[in-house]
Design a protein around this motif. Structure first.
Motif, PDB file in Angstrom:
ATOM      1  N   ILE A 125       0.128  -4.090  -5.857  1.00 25.82           N
ATOM      2  CA  ILE A 125       0.421  -2.764  -5.319  1.00 25.82           C
ATOM      3  C   ILE A 125      -0.810  -1.886  -5.491  1.00 25.82           C
ATOM      4  O   ILE A 125      -1.413  -1.858  -6.569  1.00 25.82           O
ATOM      5  N   VAL A 126      -1.186  -1.178  -4.432  1.00 23.94           N
ATOM      6  CA  VAL A 126      -2.252  -0.184  -4.532  1.00 23.94           C
ATOM      7  C   VAL A 126      -1.652   1.183  -4.219  1.00 23.94           C
ATOM      8  O   VAL A 126      -0.808   1.310  -3.340  1.00 23.94           O
ATOM      9  N   PHE A 127      -2.084   2.178  -4.970  1.00 23.15           N
ATOM     10  CA  PHE A 127      -1.521   3.524  -4.805  1.00 23.15           C
ATOM     11  C   PHE A 127      -2.637   4.543  -4.971  1.00 23.15           C
ATOM     12  O   PHE A 127      -2.967   4.961  -6.069  1.00 23.15           O
ATOM     13  N   ASN A 128      -3.225   4.935  -3.853  1.00 19.89           N
ATOM     14  CA  ASN A 128      -4.265   5.961  -3.857  1.00 19.89           C
ATOM     15  C   ASN A 128      -3.565   7.308  -3.676  1.00 19.89           C
ATOM     16  O   ASN A 128      -3.605   7.912  -2.614  1.00 19.89           O
ATOM     17  N   PHE A 129      -2.903   7.758  -4.734  1.00 21.19           N
ATOM     18  CA  PHE A 129      -2.079   8.960  -4.611  1.00 21.19           C
ATOM     19  C   PHE A 129      -2.946  10.209  -4.477  1.00 21.19           C
ATOM     20  O   PHE A 129      -4.035  10.304  -5.042  1.00 21.19           O
ATOM     21  N   ASN A 130      -2.434  11.156  -3.714  1.00 16.71           N
ATOM     22  CA  ASN A 130      -3.158  12.417  -3.516  1.00 16.71           C
ATOM     23  C   ASN A 130      -2.795  13.407  -4.610  1.00 16.71           C
ATOM     24  O   ASN A 130      -1.650  13.476  -5.042  1.00 16.71           O
TER      25      ASN A 130
ATOM     26  N   ASP B  55       0.867  -1.171   0.000  1.00 14.15           N
ATOM     27  CA  ASP B  55       0.000   0.000   0.000  1.00 14.15           C
ATOM     28  C   ASP B  55       0.905   1.222   0.000  1.00 14.15           C
ATOM     29  O   ASP B  55       1.450   1.607   1.033  1.00 14.15           O
ATOM     30  N   MET B  56       1.101   1.826  -1.170  1.00 12.76           N
ATOM     31  CA  MET B  56       1.943   3.010  -1.281  1.00 12.76           C
ATOM     32  C   MET B  56       1.119   4.252  -0.966  1.00 12.76           C
ATOM     33  O   MET B  56       0.028   4.433  -1.506  1.00 12.76           O
ATOM     34  N   GLY B  57       1.644   5.116  -0.092  1.00 11.24           N
ATOM     35  CA  GLY B  57       0.884   6.273   0.363  1.00 11.24           C
ATOM     36  C   GLY B  57      -0.208   5.835   1.312  1.00 11.24           C
ATOM     37  O   GLY B  57      -1.373   6.191   1.154  1.00 11.24           O
ATOM     38  N   CYS B  58       0.186   5.073   2.337  1.00 18.69           N
ATOM     39  CA  CYS B  58      -0.791   4.331   3.150  1.00 18.69           C
ATOM     40  C   CYS B  58      -1.652   5.190   4.055  1.00 18.69           C
ATOM     41  O   CYS B  58      -2.709   4.752   4.503  1.00 18.69           O
ATOM     42  N   GLY B  59      -1.237   6.423   4.372  1.00 16.92           N
ATOM     43  CA  GLY B  59      -2.032   7.234   5.274  1.00 16.92           C
ATOM     44  C   GLY B  59      -2.255   6.536   6.601  1.00 16.92           C
ATOM     45  O   GLY B  59      -1.318   6.025   7.223  1.00 16.92           O
ATOM     46  N   SER B  60      -3.496   6.454   7.028  1.00 14.80           N
ATOM     47  CA  SER B  60      -3.844   5.825   8.303  1.00 14.80           C
ATOM     48  C   SER B  60      -3.766   4.303   8.254  1.00 14.80           C
ATOM     49  O   SER B  60      -3.951   3.631   9.264  1.00 14.80           O
ATOM     50  N   GLY B  61      -3.533   3.742   7.070  1.00 14.70           N
ATOM     51  CA  GLY B  61      -3.416   2.300   6.922  1.00 14.70           C
ATOM     52  C   GLY B  61      -4.647   1.616   6.366  1.00 14.70           C
ATOM     53  O   GLY B  61      -4.677   0.385   6.258  1.00 14.70           O
ATOM     54  N   TYR B  62      -5.657   2.379   5.989  1.00 14.43           N
ATOM     55  CA  TYR B  62      -6.935   1.806   5.555  1.00 14.43           C
ATOM     56  C   TYR B  62      -6.778   0.742   4.463  1.00 14.43           C
ATOM     57  O   TYR B  62      -7.262  -0.383   4.598  1.00 14.43           O
ATOM     58  N   PHE B  63      -6.075   1.073   3.380  1.00 16.21           N
ATOM     59  CA  PHE B  63      -5.957   0.112   2.283  1.00 16.21           C
ATOM     60  C   PHE B  63      -5.050  -1.053   2.639  1.00 16.21           C
ATOM     61  O   PHE B  63      -5.257  -2.180   2.173  1.00 16.21           O
ATOM     62  N   ALA B  64      -4.054  -0.814   3.472  1.00 19.00           N
ATOM     63  CA  ALA B  64      -3.210  -1.918   3.943  1.00 19.00           C
ATOM     64  C   ALA B  64      -4.046  -2.924   4.737  1.00 19.00           C
ATOM     65  O   ALA B  64      -3.908  -4.142   4.564  1.00 19.00           O
ATOM     66  N   PHE B  65      -4.924  -2.422   5.579  1.00 18.66           N
ATOM     67  CA  PHE B  65      -5.805  -3.312   6.344  1.00 18.66           C
ATOM     68  C   PHE B  65      -6.770  -4.049   5.413  1.00 18.66           C
ATOM     69  O   PHE B  65      -7.088  -5.222   5.633  1.00 18.66           O
ATOM     70  N   LEU B  66      -7.244  -3.364   4.372  1.00 20.47           N
ATOM     71  CA  LEU B  66      -8.116  -4.029   3.398  1.00 20.47           C
ATOM     72  C   LEU B  66      -7.379  -5.168   2.701  1.00 20.47           C
ATOM     73  O   LEU B  66      -7.964  -6.223   2.432  1.00 20.47           O
TER      74      LEU B  66
ATOM     75  N   VAL C  34       1.912  -7.824   3.986  1.00 15.58           N
ATOM     76  CA  VAL C  34       1.459  -6.499   3.564  1.00 15.58           C
ATOM     77  C   VAL C  34       2.409  -5.445   4.123  1.00 15.58           C
ATOM     78  O   VAL C  34       2.747  -5.466   5.309  1.00 15.58           O
ATOM     79  N   VAL C  35       2.824  -4.539   3.256  1.00 21.11           N
ATOM     80  CA  VAL C  35       3.679  -3.418   3.630  1.00 21.11           C
ATOM     81  C   VAL C  35       2.951  -2.124   3.294  1.00 21.11           C
ATOM     82  O   VAL C  35       2.368  -1.991   2.217  1.00 21.11           O
ATOM     83  N   GLY C  36       2.970  -1.173   4.233  1.00 26.50           N
ATOM     84  CA  GLY C  36       2.409   0.149   3.993  1.00 26.50           C
ATOM     85  C   GLY C  36       3.516   1.186   4.043  1.00 26.50           C
ATOM     86  O   GLY C  36       4.391   1.120   4.912  1.00 26.50           O
ATOM     87  N   VAL C  37       3.488   2.144   3.126  1.00 20.44           N
ATOM     88  CA  VAL C  37       4.554   3.141   3.015  1.00 20.44           C
ATOM     89  C   VAL C  37       3.944   4.537   2.923  1.00 20.44           C
ATOM     90  O   VAL C  37       2.959   4.745   2.201  1.00 20.44           O
TER      91      VAL C  37
END
Length: 214
Positions: free
Chosen positions: A126-131, A61-72, A81-84
């Protein structure tokens, strides 16, 4: 819809921080200076899409923020799972959220400017919900609508994928075609396929499946 209007709406969420929210059965504390996972349509739209995908062994989960997508991703059944995130406050918030969702741990949350400090690995998903806003420097962004971040992502991700790696990136039409991952990724040897679309007052929103061009 404009970036300015979205920035104004986002400011209201930032003023409420820290606060707690539950999304898809995941309890999240959204700390100060952390992009809110419950803001706007994109996060929920993308989150529901992720939960319909096949699990993977190693996911990022690139750009993980609070971790929401990593937890998903863990909820989906991904093994490792790695969050960055570039934002230290976001990484600290995500790490704290692991204790609030013990059944979805462990997850390795890393503070890094994109892949700079990510240990060498090959990810399957890889998921990337970029801002792409705000444009005032907050969250490492600037006036280019996230285009520079996309360029750096596609340049760096090459060392972290294999031939079958799938990258999912959501995007909102109102930000503009020049900042669209579908426009940017071919310059780096990737192709984008539109998987799902939805629409609201801000316009159309997409999720792209991005793969390396053979």
């Amino acid at each position: 819809m404009s970036i300015e209007k979205r920035e104004s709406e986002l400011a209201e969420y930032l003023e409420r921080q820290p606060y707690a929210v539950e999304l898809d059965g995941i309890t999240l504390k959204i700390g100060k200076n952390v992009f809110p996972s419950d803001f706007g349509l994109t996060s929920s739209f993308f989150g529901q899409f992720i939960l319909r995908q096949e699990s993977a062994d190693r996911a990022l989960d690139m750009g993980c923020g609070s971790g929401y997508f990593a937890f998903l991703l863990k909820k989906l059944g991904c093994n490792k799972v790695v969050g960055v995130d570039f934002n230290k406050d976001a990484v600290n918030s995500a790490r704290e959220n692991v204790s609030l969702n013990p059944l979805l741990g462990p997850i390795d949350f890393i503070h890094s400017d994109l892949f700079t400090d990510v240990p060498s690995s090959k990810f399957d998903l890889i998921v990337f919900n970029f801002n792409y806003y705000p444009s005032n420097g907050t969250f490492g962004l600037n006036e280019d609508g996230g285009q520079e971040i996309l360029k750096r992502f596609f340049a760096q991700v090459q060392d972290y994928i294999h031939s079958e790696t799938i990258i999912f990136i959501p995007y909102s039409q109102f930000v503009g075609e020049e900042h669209d991952p579908k426009t940017v990724c071919p310059r780096f040897g990737f192709s984008a396929e539109t998987m799902v679309t939805t629409e609201n007052a801000a316009g159309e929103h997409y999720v792209y499946k991005i793969t390396k061009t053979v």
